[in-house]
Design a protein around this motif. Structure first.
Motif, PDB file in Angstrom:
ATOM      1  N   LEU A  11     -19.144 -17.725  -1.365  1.00  0.00           N
ATOM      2  CA  LEU A  11     -20.133 -17.746  -2.022  1.00  0.00           C
ATOM      3  C   LEU A  11     -19.878 -17.430  -3.671  1.00  0.00           C
ATOM      4  CD1 LEU A  11     -22.655 -16.349   0.318  1.00  0.00           C
ATOM      5  CD2 LEU A  11     -22.744 -19.135  -0.316  1.00  0.00           C
ATOM      6  N   ASP A  12     -20.411 -18.010  -4.548  1.00  0.00           N
ATOM      7  CA  ASP A  12     -20.405 -17.371  -6.016  1.00  0.00           C
ATOM      8  C   ASP A  12     -21.459 -16.086  -6.077  1.00  0.00           C
ATOM      9  OD1 ASP A  12     -22.858 -18.021  -6.518  1.00  0.00           O
ATOM     10  OD2 ASP A  12     -22.325 -19.887  -7.850  1.00  0.00           O
ATOM     11  N   ALA A  13     -21.375 -15.554  -7.137  1.00  0.00           N
ATOM     12  CA  ALA A  13     -22.151 -14.144  -7.381  1.00  0.00           C
ATOM     13  C   ALA A  13     -23.669 -14.385  -7.459  1.00  0.00           C
ATOM     14  CB  ALA A  13     -21.839 -13.597  -8.817  1.00  0.00           C
ATOM     15  N   ASP A  14     -23.971 -15.622  -7.416  1.00  0.00           N
ATOM     16  CA  ASP A  14     -25.500 -16.290  -7.412  1.00  0.00           C
ATOM     17  C   ASP A  14     -25.920 -16.435  -5.750  1.00  0.00           C
ATOM     18  OD1 ASP A  14     -26.252 -15.653  -9.926  1.00  0.00           O
ATOM     19  OD2 ASP A  14     -25.374 -17.498 -10.525  1.00  0.00           O
ATOM     20  N   GLY A  15     -24.920 -16.355  -4.767  1.00  0.00           N
ATOM     21  CA  GLY A  15     -25.229 -16.769  -3.404  1.00  0.00           C
ATOM     22  C   GLY A  15     -25.132 -18.319  -3.143  1.00  0.00           C
ATOM     23  N   VAL A  16     -24.342 -19.075  -3.996  1.00  0.00           N
ATOM     24  CA  VAL A  16     -24.304 -20.564  -3.932  1.00  0.00           C
ATOM     25  C   VAL A  16     -22.708 -20.942  -3.491  1.00  0.00           C
ATOM     26  CG1 VAL A  16     -24.337 -22.831  -5.038  1.00  0.00           C
ATOM     27  CG2 VAL A  16     -25.982 -20.920  -5.622  1.00  0.00           C
ATOM     28  N   ALA A  17     -22.747 -21.633  -2.461  1.00  0.00           N
ATOM     29  CA  ALA A  17     -21.453 -22.371  -1.996  1.00  0.00           C
ATOM     30  C   ALA A  17     -21.048 -23.559  -2.564  1.00  0.00           C
ATOM     31  CB  ALA A  17     -21.529 -22.517  -0.384  1.00  0.00           C
ATOM     32  N   HIS A  18     -19.953 -23.409  -3.366  1.00  0.00           N
ATOM     33  CA  HIS A  18     -19.494 -24.597  -3.948  1.00  0.00           C
ATOM     34  C   HIS A  18     -18.188 -25.410  -3.307  1.00  0.00           C
ATOM     35  CE1 HIS A  18     -21.688 -23.478  -7.530  1.00  0.00           C
ATOM     36  NE2 HIS A  18     -21.164 -22.265  -7.349  1.00  0.00           N
ATOM     37  N   TYR A  19     -17.643 -24.729  -2.004  1.00  0.00           N
ATOM     38  CA  TYR A  19     -16.670 -25.787  -1.550  1.00  0.00           C
ATOM     39  C   TYR A  19     -16.845 -25.746   0.043  1.00  0.00           C
ATOM     40  CZ  TYR A  19     -14.422 -24.099  -5.838  1.00  0.00           C
ATOM     41  OH  TYR A  19     -13.887 -23.848  -7.240  1.00  0.00           O
ATOM     42  N   ALA A  20     -15.812 -26.454   0.548  1.00  0.00           N
ATOM     43  CA  ALA A  20     -16.091 -26.771   2.010  1.00  0.00           C
ATOM     44  C   ALA A  20     -15.864 -25.858   2.813  1.00  0.00           C
ATOM     45  CB  ALA A  20     -15.367 -28.086   2.211  1.00  0.00           C
ATOM     46  N   ALA A  21     -16.483 -25.473   4.146  1.00  0.00           N
ATOM     47  CA  ALA A  21     -16.056 -24.433   4.775  1.00  0.00           C
ATOM     48  C   ALA A  21     -14.972 -25.024   5.871  1.00  0.00           C
ATOM     49  CB  ALA A  21     -17.252 -24.268   5.833  1.00  0.00           C
ATOM     50  N   PHE A  22     -14.132 -24.074   6.444  1.00  0.00           N
ATOM     51  CA  PHE A  22     -13.096 -24.516   7.391  1.00  0.00           C
ATOM     52  C   PHE A  22     -13.249 -23.506   8.500  1.00  0.00           C
ATOM     53  CE2 PHE A  22     -11.288 -21.407   4.794  1.00  0.00           C
ATOM     54  CZ  PHE A  22     -10.255 -20.554   5.455  1.00  0.00           C
ATOM     55  N   ASP A  23     -12.483 -23.979   9.676  1.00  0.00           N
ATOM     56  CA  ASP A  23     -12.633 -23.160  11.126  1.00  0.00           C
ATOM     57  C   ASP A  23     -11.141 -22.797  11.303  1.00  0.00           C
ATOM     58  OD1 ASP A  23     -11.486 -25.297  12.012  1.00  0.00           O
ATOM     59  OD2 ASP A  23     -13.156 -25.947  13.093  1.00  0.00           O
ATOM     60  N   GLY A  24     -11.010 -21.786  12.380  1.00  0.00           N
ATOM     61  CA  GLY A  24      -9.672 -21.430  12.765  1.00  0.00           C
ATOM     62  C   GLY A  24      -8.612 -22.401  13.135  1.00  0.00           C
ATOM     63  N   ALA A  25      -9.267 -23.619  13.502  1.00  0.00           N
ATOM     64  CA  ALA A  25      -8.242 -24.757  13.950  1.00  0.00           C
ATOM     65  C   ALA A  25      -7.910 -25.632  12.677  1.00  0.00           C
ATOM     66  CB  ALA A  25      -9.076 -25.716  14.864  1.00  0.00           C
ATOM     67  N   GLY A  26      -8.200 -25.122  11.507  1.00  0.00           N
ATOM     68  CA  GLY A  26      -8.150 -25.783  10.656  1.00  0.00           C
ATOM     69  C   GLY A  26      -8.869 -27.207   9.907  1.00  0.00           C
ATOM     70  N   GLY A  27     -10.191 -27.320  10.922  1.00  0.00           N
ATOM     71  CA  GLY A  27     -11.120 -28.320  10.420  1.00  0.00           C
ATOM     72  C   GLY A  27     -11.690 -27.803   8.965  1.00  0.00           C
ATOM     73  N   VAL A  28     -12.070 -29.242   8.362  1.00  0.00           N
ATOM     74  CA  VAL A  28     -12.785 -28.887   7.035  1.00  0.00           C
ATOM     75  C   VAL A  28     -14.098 -29.495   7.218  1.00  0.00           C
ATOM     76  CG1 VAL A  28     -12.381 -29.372   4.785  1.00  0.00           C
ATOM     77  CG2 VAL A  28     -10.390 -28.494   5.785  1.00  0.00           C
ATOM     78  N   TYR A  29     -15.134 -28.928   6.692  1.00  0.00           N
ATOM     79  CA  TYR A  29     -16.530 -29.434   6.808  1.00  0.00           C
ATOM     80  C   TYR A  29     -17.162 -29.216   5.100  1.00  0.00           C
ATOM     81  CZ  TYR A  29     -15.065 -28.520  11.571  1.00  0.00           C
ATOM     82  OH  TYR A  29     -14.463 -28.470  12.715  1.00  0.00           O
ATOM     83  N   THR A  30     -17.454 -30.318   4.511  1.00  0.00           N
ATOM     84  CA  THR A  30     -18.499 -30.570   3.433  1.00  0.00           C
ATOM     85  C   THR A  30     -19.833 -30.363   3.945  1.00  0.00           C
ATOM     86  OG1 THR A  30     -18.454 -32.703   3.386  1.00  0.00           O
ATOM     87  CG2 THR A  30     -16.917 -31.442   2.041  1.00  0.00           C
ATOM     88  N   VAL A  31     -20.191 -31.094   5.149  1.00  0.00           N
ATOM     89  CA  VAL A  31     -21.503 -30.899   5.894  1.00  0.00           C
ATOM     90  C   VAL A  31     -21.217 -30.432   7.274  1.00  0.00           C
ATOM     91  CG1 VAL A  31     -22.208 -32.929   4.373  1.00  0.00           C
ATOM     92  CG2 VAL A  31     -21.013 -33.290   6.940  1.00  0.00           C
ATOM     93  N   HIS A  32     -22.272 -29.714   7.560  1.00  0.00           N
ATOM     94  CA  HIS A  32     -22.214 -29.083   8.874  1.00  0.00           C
ATOM     95  C   HIS A  32     -22.153 -30.089   9.916  1.00  0.00           C
ATOM     96  CE1 HIS A  32     -22.841 -26.647  12.559  1.00  0.00           C
ATOM     97  NE2 HIS A  32     -22.557 -25.372  11.798  1.00  0.00           N
ATOM     98  N   PRO A  33     -21.131 -29.939  10.737  1.00  0.00           N
ATOM     99  CA  PRO A  33     -21.176 -31.072  11.824  1.00  0.00           C
ATOM    100  C   PRO A  33     -22.309 -31.428  12.723  1.00  0.00           C
ATOM    101  CG  PRO A  33     -19.579 -29.385  12.432  1.00  0.00           C
ATOM    102  CD  PRO A  33     -20.255 -28.934  11.236  1.00  0.00           C
TER     103      PRO A  33
END
Length: 340
Positions: free
Chosen positions: A238-260
């Motif tokens: 998150l940035d200093a205002d509590g906003v996410a600007h980038y995709a999330a990822f998990d421990g298996a290396g999966g990348v998510y721009t939207v929650h699956p």
């Protein structure tokens, strides 16, 4: 904090690491990286070992932050788990660590900030436990000294037919802490409703009493009871205002721009009640001044922010270069605040 992490600490870490090296995990992660990158597995394996020596990089760190794609200069910008461990040992007084390592002691010490009711099944009698279950339709059982979400289990109170047997089973499983299941803010539930999706805010309290925020993390579950990265969850920064600007990822290396599971966009997600989060963390960081370096897990409820736990030996969170294009870690932020 003057000086550096020190070669003495690094040497001790390397000796300990060599004795306890998980060769199976090394082979597994090297194989995953080799398969996705097209590089020889032997090359990746040797580079992982070199990164462990040169940059104090755990094997999972190497995998999570795409070290096989980074230059030496870029690698030097990442705060790794071993480096964070050095900071925790140096900055956090031994005599106060148990307050954070034991969830029951933490709940007593930080009671005004919990935002939920809890009970210790070792000291509560059956009548008290029955009344607790009657007040809360869903509860969470926790192992008091567990890490990474291990031993956490959710229960529906209506399914508990025999209170004495339920209590005995929790004690047998070391799940001695029973907590009211927090109702999270609807906006947080919109991400994933299977778990309470929390924030990890890493802070450092300096000699002048100033609280420095080193990392702001949005953690999300993915169908399980918990949002822990080590248990199927994912995260983004998150940035200093509590906003996410980038995709999330998990421990298996999966990348998510939207929650699956929910289809909610992670990129652009703004954490609700962000001002309340910052105000809470400022108070938490000053509560035990001899524990100066902490990763706080914070939940957002409809009525405000509530602390879940404080980790005196916090995990490390940074953006994944291949998912974000950001090839610099947070070590410069840590150094600017702490001074090592």
């Amino acid at each position: 904090m003057a000086g550096s992490l020190g070669w003495g600490n690094r040497l001790r870490y390397l000796v300990k690491r060599a004795r306890a090296i998980d060769t199976a995990n090394l082979r597994r992660l090297a194989g995953l990286i080799a398969a996705s990158s097209g590089r020889p597995r032997l090359f990746i394996t040797l580079d992982m070992l070199w990164a462990a020596v040169r940059h104090e990089t755990a094997f999972q760190d190497y995998f999570d932050w795409d070290f096989h794609t980074l230059t030496s200069r870029e690698r030097r910008t990442f705060i790794t788990h071993p480096k964070s461990n050095h900071l925790a040992l140096r900055l956090n007084a031994v005599e106060h660590r148990s307050t954070f390592a034991n969830k029951a002691l933490f709940n007593v010490r930080f009671a005004p900030y919990l935002g939920r009711e809890w009970i210790d099944v070792r000291t509560a009698n059956d009548d008290e436990l029955s009344a607790f279950l009657a007040r809360h339709s869903r509860v969470i059982a926790k192992v008091a000294d567990s890490l990474g979400g291990d031993g956490i289990e959710a229960f529906t109170s209506a399914d508990v037919s025999e209170v004495a047997a339920f209590r005995a089973a929790r004690i047998a499983n070391r799940q001695v802490l029973l907590e009211e299941f927090l109702t999270q803010h609807p906006e947080m539930s919109r991400l994933n409703d299977s778990s309470v999706n929390t924030l990890r805010i890493v802070t450092y309290l300096d000699d002048a009493g100033t609280v420095h925020t080193l990392a702001r993390v949005l953690k999300m579950g993915n169908g399980g009871d918990v949002d822990n990265f080590s248990d199927g969850g994912m995260y983004t920064m998150l940035d200093a205002d509590g906003v996410a600007h980038y995709a999330a990822f998990d421990g298996a290396g999966g990348v998510y721009t939207v929650h699956p599971r929910s289809g909610t966009s992670i990129v652009g997600f703004a954490v609700p009640q962000w001002d309340a989060v910052q105000a809470l963390v400022e108070k938490l960081a000053r509560e035990v001044p001899d524990i100066r370096y902490v990763g706080w897990d914070v939940a957002i409820t409809p009525s405000g922010a509530a602390v879940i736990e404080g980790n005196y030996n916090t995990g490390v969170f940074q953006l994944k270069p291949s998912a974000t294009g950001v090839r610099e870690g947070l070590l410069p932020v840590y150094r600017a605040a702490i001074g090592f």
